[in-house]
Design a protein around this motif. Structure first.
Motif, PDB file in Angstrom:
ATOM      1  N   UNK A  27       0.850  -1.188   0.000  1.00  0.00           N
ATOM      2  CA  UNK A  27       0.000   0.000   0.000  1.00  0.00           C
ATOM      3  C   UNK A  27       0.885   1.237   0.000  1.00  0.00           C
ATOM      4  N   UNK A  28       0.652   2.124  -0.934  1.00  0.00           N
ATOM      5  CA  UNK A  28       1.493   3.321  -1.058  1.00  0.00           C
ATOM      6  C   UNK A  28       1.285   4.257   0.130  1.00  0.00           C
ATOM      7  N   UNK A  54      -4.002   6.926   7.306  1.00  0.00           N
ATOM      8  CA  UNK A  54      -2.824   7.521   6.670  1.00  0.00           C
ATOM      9  C   UNK A  54      -1.657   6.565   6.829  1.00  0.00           C
ATOM     10  N   UNK A  55      -1.099   6.138   5.726  1.00  0.00           N
ATOM     11  CA  UNK A  55       0.000   5.173   5.729  1.00  0.00           C
ATOM     12  C   UNK A  55       1.331   5.915   5.600  1.00  0.00           C
ATOM     13  N   UNK A  56       2.251   5.596   6.507  1.00  0.00           N
ATOM     14  CA  UNK A  56       3.608   6.139   6.459  1.00  0.00           C
ATOM     15  C   UNK A  56       4.529   5.096   5.836  1.00  0.00           C
ATOM     16  N   UNK A  57       5.382   5.517   4.934  1.00  0.00           N
ATOM     17  CA  UNK A  57       6.281   4.589   4.240  1.00  0.00           C
ATOM     18  C   UNK A  57       7.083   3.765   5.238  1.00  0.00           C
ATOM     19  N   UNK A  58       7.107   2.451   5.044  1.00  0.00           N
ATOM     20  CA  UNK A  58       7.893   1.559   5.884  1.00  0.00           C
ATOM     21  C   UNK A  58       7.238   1.195   7.187  1.00  0.00           C
ATOM     22  N   UNK A  59       6.025   1.684   7.449  1.00  0.00           N
ATOM     23  CA  UNK A  59       5.338   1.389   8.704  1.00  0.00           C
ATOM     24  C   UNK A  59       3.995   0.716   8.441  1.00  0.00           C
TER      25      UNK A  59
END
Length: 346
Positions: A27-28, A54-59
């Motif tokens: 998921x981007x 809200x997605x944070x990169x790498x988490x």
């Protein structure tokens, strides 16, 4: 089925168990909507079935859904003796109570699509041999007679919009074992004969789009499942075998029809009847029940997740429910009477 579907935005959905978790990879980073679907109509989802995250990169970002489900309501026939009444109860059998009880025959109930009326068959106020179709509110109020014709009038089935009833009547043929499918408005007006089989046409059920009616008929010998346009045109068989197939029930998505059949009876014992489901075109029949004696009169829940049916596996007829795939078969009634022809509240 026992489980849900979860997806991100408009992407593919993934199965998730009743108390499980699933991790969706790839998921981007950014804002997304996580949606839970395939939830029963008797259930609510908190805080909502669609959650913004809200997605944070790498988490990893979590979205949690809390599902609360109420017991479904069922209407059914109950015969403690020579007469009978219609009952409603929760799907665990609790809260059972009779509606518009009489000293005669009351049975074969059907819930209206909006859940405000129950149509049923009754011998009350009927002159001579036979019964008529009546309706009543689920609280027992508003009892109303719909048909007044001679003979037997019953097995009412509501159209999806609630405006029309398909039903079975012997009025046009006094021969024993003969009946035809008719239709009328919910008020009883415009009663119209749909089948002309000169046989026993029985147990109508509407397609979810209201365009077709499936039913059983023995016009070619054994009982078979047929389908016709809602105006009676273009009748044709869905099953074509030497066994007895009856009591069709159309799934809410229109893709399947549940029915009863003695096709797998041991040694030709026609008292052994089981519940099956097939594609709406009659293909790919699959057996759902497997018990001695009678399992039949299946009926879908409005979300397609459950099927109610009657079974004699306990020594007499009782109402059961199961998942649409045949799993988790559970007894609903246990009152010593003969109970059957169940229908879920929409």
């Amino acid at each position: 089925s026992a489980g849900y579907l979860v997806g991100v935005d408009d992407g593919a959905t993934h199965s998730i168990g009743l108390a499980d978790s699933v991790t969706l990879n790839g998921v981007a980073a950014g804002s997304h909507t996580v949606t839970l679907t395939s939830v029963g109509t008797n259930c609510t989802v908190a805080p909502s079935a669609g959650q913004n995250v809200t997605v944070t990169a790498g988490e990893t970002t979590n979205a949690t859904f809390q599902i609360t489900c109420a017991l479904r309501q069922i209407v059914y026939s109950s015969f403690p003796g020579d007469s009978g009444d219609i009952f409603t109860s929760a799907s665990d059998g609790s809260g059972a109570h009779a509606l518009a009880a009489s000293s005669g025959f009351d049975g074969l109930p059907a819930w209206s699509p909006n859940g405000t009326l129950i149509a049923f068959s009754s011998s009350r106020q009927h002159s001579g041999r036979g019964f008529d179709i009546w309706s009543v509110h689920p609280d027992g109020s508003g009892l109303q007679r719909i048909t007044t014709a001679a003979g037997e009038n019953g097995l009412a089935a509501w159209s999806p919009d609630g405006n029309t009833l398909a039903f079975v009547s012997t009025r046009s043929d006094t021969s024993l074992g003969h009946a035809e499918i008719w239709s009328m408005s919910a008020s009883g007006a415009n009663q119209t004969q749909l089948t002309h089989d000169d046989a026993l046409a029985n147990t109508p059920t509407w397609s979810p789009d209201g365009h077709s009616i499936a039913y059983s008929s023995n016009s070619t010998g054994t009982n078979q499942i047929w389908v016709m346009n809602a105006d009676g045109t273009n009748p044709h068989r869905l099953t074509n075998d030497s066994f007895n197939d009856a009591s069709p029930s159309w799934s809410p998505d229109g893709a399947h029809i549940a029915f009863q059949s003695d096709r797998d009876a041991a040694g030709g014992d026609t008292t052994q009847v089981e519940v099956y489901v097939m594609n709406a075109d009659g293909s790919n029949p699959v057996r759902l029940t497997n018990s001695p004696g009678f399992d039949g009169t299946p009926s879908w829940s409005s979300d397609g997740k459950k099927i109610a049916f009657e079974s004699a596996r306990s020594g007499h007829s009782d109402v059961f429910e199961m998942n649409a795939d045949g799993s988790a078969q559970t007894r609903v009634t246990d009152n010593g009477a003969e109970n059957g022809t169940p229908k879920f509240k929409p």
